[in-house]
Design a protein around this motif. Structure first.
Motif, PDB file in Angstrom:
ATOM      1  N   LEU A 100       0.834  -1.196   0.000  1.00 33.47           N
ATOM      2  CA  LEU A 100       0.000   0.000   0.000  1.00 33.47           C
ATOM      3  C   LEU A 100       0.873   1.252   0.000  1.00 33.47           C
ATOM      4  O   LEU A 100       1.999   1.238   0.504  1.00 33.47           O
ATOM      5  N   GLU A 101       0.334   2.335  -0.550  1.00 34.67           N
ATOM      6  CA  GLU A 101       1.022   3.625  -0.537  1.00 34.67           C
ATOM      7  C   GLU A 101       0.491   4.457   0.623  1.00 34.67           C
ATOM      8  O   GLU A 101      -0.721   4.700   0.713  1.00 34.67           O
ATOM      9  N   PHE A 102       1.376   4.904   1.500  1.00 32.95           N
ATOM     10  CA  PHE A 102       0.987   5.659   2.688  1.00 32.95           C
ATOM     11  C   PHE A 102       1.412   7.116   2.583  1.00 32.95           C
ATOM     12  O   PHE A 102       2.534   7.418   2.146  1.00 32.95           O
ATOM     13  N   THR A 103       0.525   8.004   2.994  1.00 33.29           N
ATOM     14  CA  THR A 103       0.847   9.422   3.141  1.00 33.29           C
ATOM     15  C   THR A 103       0.660   9.789   4.605  1.00 33.29           C
ATOM     16  O   THR A 103      -0.441   9.657   5.151  1.00 33.29           O
ATOM     17  N   LEU A 104       1.737  10.203   5.253  1.00 33.03           N
ATOM     18  CA  LEU A 104       1.686  10.610   6.650  1.00 33.03           C
ATOM     19  C   LEU A 104       1.481  12.122   6.698  1.00 33.03           C
ATOM     20  O   LEU A 104       2.326  12.880   6.209  1.00 33.03           O
ATOM     21  N   ILE A 105       0.363  12.557   7.251  1.00 28.71           N
ATOM     22  CA  ILE A 105      -0.012  13.967   7.266  1.00 28.71           C
ATOM     23  C   ILE A 105       0.206  14.523   8.667  1.00 28.71           C
ATOM     24  O   ILE A 105      -0.408  14.066   9.630  1.00 28.71           O
ATOM     25  N   GLU A 106       1.097  15.501   8.779  1.00 28.54           N
ATOM     26  CA  GLU A 106       1.481  16.056  10.074  1.00 28.54           C
ATOM     27  C   GLU A 106       1.808  17.542   9.908  1.00 28.54           C
ATOM     28  O   GLU A 106       2.625  17.903   9.066  1.00 28.54           O
ATOM     29  N   PRO A 107       1.175  18.431  10.691  1.00 31.74           N
ATOM     30  CA  PRO A 107       1.401  19.860  10.511  1.00 31.74           C
ATOM     31  C   PRO A 107       2.667  20.418  11.158  1.00 31.74           C
ATOM     32  O   PRO A 107       3.173  21.456  10.735  1.00 31.74           O
ATOM     33  N   MET A 108       3.199  19.746  12.192  1.00 29.10           N
ATOM     34  CA  MET A 108       4.321  20.310  12.944  1.00 29.10           C
ATOM     35  C   MET A 108       5.656  19.971  12.285  1.00 29.10           C
ATOM     36  O   MET A 108       5.959  18.801  12.039  1.00 29.10           O
ATOM     37  N   GLU A 109       6.463  20.997  12.035  1.00 26.95           N
ATOM     38  CA  GLU A 109       7.721  20.817  11.299  1.00 26.95           C
ATOM     39  C   GLU A 109       8.660  19.833  11.976  1.00 26.95           C
ATOM     40  O   GLU A 109       9.249  18.979  11.321  1.00 26.95           O
ATOM     41  N   ARG A 110       8.808  19.937  13.287  1.00 28.87           N
ATOM     42  CA  ARG A 110       9.756  19.054  13.966  1.00 28.87           C
ATOM     43  C   ARG A 110       9.318  17.586  13.893  1.00 28.87           C
ATOM     44  O   ARG A 110      10.162  16.690  13.830  1.00 28.87           O
ATOM     45  N   ARG A 111       8.021  17.358  13.870  1.00 28.34           N
ATOM     46  CA  ARG A 111       7.535  15.984  13.738  1.00 28.34           C
ATOM     47  C   ARG A 111       7.681  15.494  12.307  1.00 28.34           C
ATOM     48  O   ARG A 111       7.947  14.304  12.075  1.00 28.34           O
ATOM     49  N   VAL A 112       7.517  16.386  11.349  1.00 30.55           N
ATOM     50  CA  VAL A 112       7.739  16.021   9.947  1.00 30.55           C
ATOM     51  C   VAL A 112       9.203  15.623   9.744  1.00 30.55           C
ATOM     52  O   VAL A 112       9.500  14.633   9.052  1.00 30.55           O
ATOM     53  N   GLU A 113      10.109  16.369  10.342  1.00 33.78           N
ATOM     54  CA  GLU A 113      11.539  16.032  10.249  1.00 33.78           C
ATOM     55  C   GLU A 113      11.803  14.654  10.844  1.00 33.78           C
ATOM     56  O   GLU A 113      12.579  13.853  10.297  1.00 33.78           O
ATOM     57  N   TRP A 114      11.154  14.360  11.955  1.00 34.76           N
ATOM     58  CA  TRP A 114      11.289  13.037  12.584  1.00 34.76           C
ATOM     59  C   TRP A 114      10.770  11.935  11.676  1.00 34.76           C
ATOM     60  O   TRP A 114      11.430  10.921  11.458  1.00 34.76           O
ATOM     61  N   LEU A 115       9.584  12.147  11.117  1.00 40.81           N
ATOM     62  CA  LEU A 115       8.988  11.132  10.247  1.00 40.81           C
ATOM     63  C   LEU A 115       9.847  10.899   9.009  1.00 40.81           C
ATOM     64  O   LEU A 115      10.017   9.754   8.575  1.00 40.81           O
TER      65      LEU A 115
END
Length: 219
Positions: A100-115
């Motif tokens: 499956l193709e996953f899109t992780l949607i997260e508004p916070m920049e520091r969490r996006v960097e982690w992901l």
């Protein structure tokens, strides 16, 4: 490769060790999930992603808890994980469903960097990380399924997610023990948003508390 966990800052004796039953559940995906867990042990508290009191139950409460949504995911297509945060349940689900193709949607920049770091380190070719709020994508994206964990109560969660779900697609949400009250409060919102066939599933997870998963189909 990441550095080994910082034993000076993390009490490794307090970190939960996966049991044989947990290993069996994850099967061929265990090493990737373990790598993800090691990253959380190493950096999760430092990055404000997981509290020190959660480390003793990292596997049962978080990693294995995330596996409960996997049986309810579609056979094919795209899945959005809304409010991914530390990566629960999206990262674990993406590991277990490489088809499956996953899109992780997260508004916070520091969490996006982690992901982004986790996706790279664990080697997930089927994951895209998007810095955005779910409502910003309502007119731009659609998915066969949308997942969520600890994002909002069901009435608010439905408003965030329903516009992202394709017709006959599904909402798959991890919920706590107050789920019945949430669903009662949300019943008119769910109906208005064409989310039908709402069901609560109790999923048994090895050597951990059972997990509640709410599913709903977009009519």
């Amino acid at each position: 490769m990441t550095d080994s966990p910082n034993n000076d800052s993390v009490d490794m004796a307090a970190v939960e060790t996966p049991t044989a039953a947990m290993r069996d559940l994850l099967g061929p995906f265990f090493s990737q999930v373990e790598h993800y867990g090691d990253l959380l042990i190493d950096q999760g508290e430092l990055r404000g992603l997981i509290g020190p009191r959660e480390l003793p139950r990292l596997w049962g409460r978080h990693l294995l808890n995330s596996t409960a949504i996997v049986p309810f995911l579609p056979k094919r297509g795209r899945v959005a994980d809304v409010g991914s945060g530390a990566g629960f349940p999206g990262i674990v689900a993406a590991i277990m469903r490489p088809d499956l193709e996953f899109t992780l949607i997260e508004p916070m920049e520091r969490r996006v960097e982690w992901l982004d770091l986790v996706v790279s380190e664990v080697g997930l070719d089927n994951v895209e990380v998007r810095r955005a709020r779910a409502e910003e994508l309502h007119k731009k994206e659609s998915f066969e399924a949308v997942t969520a964990r600890a994002v909002a109560a069901m009435d608010k969660l439905a408003r965030f997610t329903a516009p992202l779900i394709k017709r006959d697609g599904s909402l798959v949400a991890l919920k706590g023990q107050n789920v019945d009250a949430e669903l009662e409060k949300a019943k008119y919102v769910l109906k208005k948003l064409h989310l039908v066939d709402v069901a609560v599933h109790e999923v048994e997870v090895p050597d951990a508390e059972s997990t509640l998963v709410v599913t709903a189909r977009k009519a």
